[in-house]
Design an enzyme around this catalytic site. Structure first.
Site, PDB file in Angstrom:
ATOM      1  N   TYR A 121       0.667  -1.116  -0.212  1.00 25.54           N
ATOM      2  CA  TYR A 121       0.075  -0.011  -0.101  1.00 25.54           C
ATOM      3  C   TYR A 121       1.035   1.450  -0.046  1.00 25.54           C
ATOM      4  O   TYR A 121       0.193   2.331  -0.120  1.00 25.54           O
ATOM      5  CB  TYR A 121      -0.864   0.003   1.261  1.00 25.54           C
ATOM      6  CG  TYR A 121      -2.020  -1.109   1.552  1.00 25.54           C
ATOM      7  CD1 TYR A 121      -2.297  -2.000   0.425  1.00 25.54           C
ATOM      8  CD2 TYR A 121      -2.663  -1.123   2.342  1.00 25.54           C
ATOM      9  CE1 TYR A 121      -3.026  -3.064   0.172  1.00 25.54           C
ATOM     10  CE2 TYR A 121      -3.450  -2.112   2.478  1.00 25.54           C
ATOM     11  CZ  TYR A 121      -3.676  -3.173   1.657  1.00 25.54           C
ATOM     12  OH  TYR A 121      -4.714  -4.303   1.729  1.00 25.54           O
TER      13      TYR A 121
ATOM     14  N   LEU B   6     -17.857  -4.142   3.056  1.00 26.20           N
ATOM     15  CA  LEU B   6     -19.163  -3.527   2.900  1.00 26.20           C
ATOM     16  C   LEU B   6     -19.620  -3.998   1.454  1.00 26.20           C
ATOM     17  O   LEU B   6     -20.803  -3.868   1.175  1.00 26.20           O
ATOM     18  CB  LEU B   6     -18.945  -1.920   2.685  1.00 26.20           C
ATOM     19  CG  LEU B   6     -18.573  -1.455   4.083  1.00 26.20           C
ATOM     20  CD1 LEU B   6     -17.962   0.075   3.865  1.00 26.20           C
ATOM     21  CD2 LEU B   6     -19.933  -1.579   4.826  1.00 26.20           C
TER      22      LEU B   6
ATOM     23  N   SER C 129     -13.135   4.375   6.097  1.00 24.63           N
ATOM     24  CA  SER C 129     -14.082   5.467   5.589  1.00 24.63           C
ATOM     25  C   SER C 129     -12.886   6.692   5.937  1.00 24.63           C
ATOM     26  O   SER C 129     -12.309   6.707   6.874  1.00 24.63           O
ATOM     27  CB  SER C 129     -15.142   5.498   6.339  1.00 24.63           C
ATOM     28  OG  SER C 129     -15.987   6.508   5.892  1.00 24.63           O
TER      29      SER C 129
ATOM     30  N   ARG D  11     -19.023   7.868   9.562  1.00 29.19           N
ATOM     31  CA  ARG D  11     -18.844   6.489   9.006  1.00 29.19           C
ATOM     32  C   ARG D  11     -18.177   5.609   9.615  1.00 29.19           C
ATOM     33  O   ARG D  11     -18.651   4.329   9.891  1.00 29.19           O
ATOM     34  CB  ARG D  11     -18.803   6.321   7.602  1.00 29.19           C
ATOM     35  CG  ARG D  11     -19.690   6.902   6.594  1.00 29.19           C
ATOM     36  CD  ARG D  11     -19.263   6.833   5.163  1.00 29.19           C
ATOM     37  NE  ARG D  11     -20.464   7.139   4.186  1.00 29.19           N
ATOM     38  CZ  ARG D  11     -20.300   7.236   3.096  1.00 29.19           C
ATOM     39  NH1 ARG D  11     -19.132   7.187   2.483  1.00 29.19           N
ATOM     40  NH2 ARG D  11     -21.222   7.673   2.191  1.00 29.19           N
TER      41      ARG D  11
ATOM     42  N   SER E 151     -19.850   4.571  12.968  1.00 30.53           N
ATOM     43  CA  SER E 151     -21.159   3.590  12.795  1.00 30.53           C
ATOM     44  C   SER E 151     -20.644   2.183  12.199  1.00 30.53           C
ATOM     45  O   SER E 151     -21.281   1.239  12.586  1.00 30.53           O
ATOM     46  CB  SER E 151     -22.251   4.327  11.833  1.00 30.53           C
ATOM     47  OG  SER E 151     -21.977   3.717  10.404  1.00 30.53           O
TER      48      SER E 151
HETATM   49  N1  LIG Z   1      -5.925  -8.687   1.601  1.00 26.76           N
HETATM   50  C1  LIG Z   1      -6.180  -7.867   0.468  1.00 26.76           C
HETATM   51  O1  LIG Z   1      -5.992  -8.454  -0.519  1.00 26.76           O
HETATM   52  C2  LIG Z   1      -7.105  -6.893   0.664  1.00 26.76           C
HETATM   53  C3  LIG Z   1      -7.819  -6.199  -0.564  1.00 26.76           C
HETATM   54  C4  LIG Z   1      -8.341  -5.055  -0.542  1.00 26.76           C
HETATM   55  C5  LIG Z   1      -8.553  -4.409   0.584  1.00 26.76           C
HETATM   56  N2  LIG Z   1      -7.842  -4.816   1.906  1.00 26.76           N
HETATM   57  C6  LIG Z   1      -7.929  -4.303   2.979  1.00 26.76           C
HETATM   58  O2  LIG Z   1      -9.287  -4.278   3.496  1.00 26.76           O
HETATM   59  C7  LIG Z   1      -9.764  -2.834   3.636  1.00 26.76           C
HETATM   60  C8  LIG Z   1     -11.159  -2.752   3.511  1.00 26.76           C
HETATM   61  O3  LIG Z   1     -11.358  -2.819   2.197  1.00 26.76           O
HETATM   62  P1  LIG Z   1     -11.772  -1.613   1.129  1.00 26.76           P
HETATM   63  O4  LIG Z   1     -11.027  -0.223   1.588  1.00 26.76           O
HETATM   64  O5  LIG Z   1     -11.239  -2.306  -0.277  1.00 26.76           O
HETATM   65  O6  LIG Z   1     -13.459  -1.665   0.945  1.00 26.76           O
HETATM   66  P2  LIG Z   1     -14.309  -1.385   2.197  1.00 26.76           P
HETATM   67  O7  LIG Z   1     -13.805  -0.824   3.414  1.00 26.76           O
HETATM   68  O8  LIG Z   1     -15.571  -2.225   2.311  1.00 26.76           O
HETATM   69  O9  LIG Z   1     -15.268  -0.078   1.390  1.00 26.76           O
HETATM   70  C9  LIG Z   1     -14.518   1.289   1.497  1.00 26.76           C
HETATM   71  C10 LIG Z   1     -15.295   2.062   0.555  1.00 26.76           C
HETATM   72  O10 LIG Z   1     -16.752   2.226   1.288  1.00 26.76           O
HETATM   73  C11 LIG Z   1     -17.185   3.533   1.711  1.00 26.76           C
HETATM   74  N3  LIG Z   1     -17.578   3.627   3.203  1.00 26.76           N
HETATM   75  C12 LIG Z   1     -17.061   3.146   4.300  1.00 26.76           C
HETATM   76  N4  LIG Z   1     -17.972   3.178   5.223  1.00 26.76           N
HETATM   77  C13 LIG Z   1     -19.265   3.237   4.690  1.00 26.76           C
HETATM   78  C14 LIG Z   1     -20.383   3.299   5.116  1.00 26.76           C
HETATM   79  N5  LIG Z   1     -20.790   3.290   6.670  1.00 26.76           N
HETATM   80  N6  LIG Z   1     -21.430   3.448   4.419  1.00 26.76           N
HETATM   81  C15 LIG Z   1     -21.193   3.759   3.000  1.00 26.76           C
HETATM   82  N7  LIG Z   1     -19.984   3.741   2.580  1.00 26.76           N
HETATM   83  C16 LIG Z   1     -18.927   3.448   3.295  1.00 26.76           C
HETATM   84  C17 LIG Z   1     -15.792   4.229   1.834  1.00 26.76           C
HETATM   85  O11 LIG Z   1     -15.849   5.698   1.288  1.00 26.76           O
HETATM   86  P3  LIG Z   1     -15.639   7.021   2.407  1.00 26.76           P
HETATM   87  O12 LIG Z   1     -14.215   6.656   2.718  1.00 26.76           O
HETATM   88  O13 LIG Z   1     -16.172   7.996   1.567  1.00 26.76           O
HETATM   89  O14 LIG Z   1     -16.602   6.795   3.705  1.00 26.76           O
HETATM   90  C18 LIG Z   1     -14.957   3.629   0.869  1.00 26.76           C
HETATM   91  O15 LIG Z   1     -15.427   4.111  -0.569  1.00 26.76           O
HETATM   92  C19 LIG Z   1      -8.813  -2.090   2.818  1.00 26.76           C
HETATM   93  O16 LIG Z   1      -8.639  -0.676   3.350  1.00 26.76           O
HETATM   94  C20 LIG Z   1      -7.413  -2.714   3.117  1.00 26.76           C
HETATM   95  O17 LIG Z   1      -6.888  -2.434   4.375  1.00 26.76           O
HETATM   96  C21 LIG Z   1      -7.064  -6.015   1.860  1.00 26.76           C
END
Ligand SMILES: NC(=O)c1ccc[n+]([C@@H]2O[C@H](COP(=O)([O-])OP(=O)(O)OC[C@H]3O[C@@H](n4cnc5c(N)ncnc54)[C@H](OP(=O)(O)O)[C@@H]3O)[C@@H](O)[C@H]2O)c1
Length: 279
Positions: A53, A193, A235, A240, A243
């Site tokens: 990252y 999510l 987020s 967010r 919550s």
């Molecule tokens: N091991 C792996 O291969 C791998 C792969 C992908 C990700 N990851 C890890 O997993 C973490 C989470 O995955 P991710 O960031 O891809 O996806 P996520 O956390 O499921 O989704 C993030 C998105 O959802 C929005 N969001 C957050 N809270 C919300 C809510 N309560 N209501 C509506 N929208 C909301 C955020 O926007 P806003 O910021 O505008 O709120 C952002 O656009 C990553 O940050 C990373 O650390 C690991």
């Protein structure tokens, strides 16, 4: 301070991990450091990063800015594909520790199995040495399928304590999670999510959310933690992230869990660790 209290689940090695943490993918620099300091102030203790990252310096800085003692924070980082293999894994971790400005990480994961190179077993063996030396408190993997986990166990007799996988009600990963549960391996959900799979748009999710007086996002995350899976939603917005961690004052009924199973798109829609590789 500590607006939210997040429970932990036990790990196979006798330790424990908070059920909710914050992700850091795509976040960088001062903005990330400030956000993490605020999240920690609000009660978050689990932070998920990765060498890949390119934000470990900001993660370390966020922890420093929070003023919360290092031993109260649970930091996860991951071995990048290019750091897999004998000698490289140790070197990769030393680089991560320097960037994070810390003496140890709480959890080190192999980021992706990358089967075409066949280096996962020797990477795992080196991680066990790093664990024995105290540079890593817990060792786990990410994106490993059951047969890939079996390979690590056959070679060393040690199961990873965590498998961080793509997980939401829309990608329920039923078979993988059954394998993990039978061995006491904690499932940790990335992209919990299920945005790309439109989990938050589903009528059943909204219906359940209205019934409990919570957000659709809380229903989706509760589905995971209620089954003992860790979630790491990210987020940039305080309302967010508050919550997203507020999941422990309501419970989904058995019928609601059954209803949520209807939005599972199935294993074929998840990224396939037999073919998908990352560096
Ligand atoms: N091991 C792996 O291969 C791998 C792969 C992908 C990700 N990851 C890890 O997993 C973490 C989470 O995955 P991710 O960031 O891809 O996806 P996520 O956390 O499921 O989704 C993030 C998105 O959802 C929005 N969001 C957050 N809270 C919300 C809510 N309560 N209501 C509506 N929208 C909301 C955020 O926007 P806003 O910021 O505008 O709120 C952002 O656009 C990553 O940050 C990373 O650390 C690991």
């Amino acid at each position: 301070m500590n607006t939210i209290t997040i429970p932990s689940v036990p790990l196979l090695d006798g330790g424990s991990i908070p059920l909710v943490g914050t992700g850091t993918l795509f976040a960088k620099g001062n903005e990330l450091a400030d956000r993490l300091a605020e999240c920690i102030y609000d009660g978050y203790r689990l932070i998920d990063t990765a060498a890949q990252y390119a934000n470990e310096v900001a993660v370390g800085e966020g922890i420093r800015r929070s003023s919360v003692p290092r031993d109260e924070i649970f930091v996860t980082t991951k071995v990048a594909g290019s750091d897999q293999g004998r000698g490289l894994t140790r070197h990769g971790l030393e680089d991560s520790l320097r960037r994070l400005n810390t003496d140890y990480v709480d959890l080190l994961l192999i980021h992706w199995p990358n089967p075409s190179r066949g280096l996962a077993v020797e990477t795992w063996q080196e991680m066990l040495e790093l664990h024995a030396e105290g540079l890593v408190k817990h060792v786990g993997v990410s994106n490993f399928l059951p047969h890939q986990l079996e390979e690590l166990y056959q070679a060393t007799g040690v199961w990873p304590v965590v498998d961080q996988i793509q997980l939401s009600p829309a990608l329920a990963r039923t078979e993988v999670r059954a394998f993990l549960a039978e061995r006491g391996i904690v499932a940790e959900g990335w992209r919990p999510l299920g945005q790309a799979e439109h989990a938050l748009d589903q009528i059943i999710v909204h219906t359940i959310a209205e019934r409990h007086g919570v957000e659709p996002s809380q229903v989706v995350l509760r589905w995971a933690v209620q089954q003992g899976a860790v979630v790491i939603p990210a987020s940039q917005h305080r309302q967010r992230w508050l919550s997203n961690a507020d999941l422990f004052s309501f419970e989904l009924t058995d019928q609601e869990m059954i209803d949520l199973a209807t939005i599972d798109l199935g294993e074929a829609k998840a990224w396939d660790a037999n073919t998908h590789e990352e560096w």
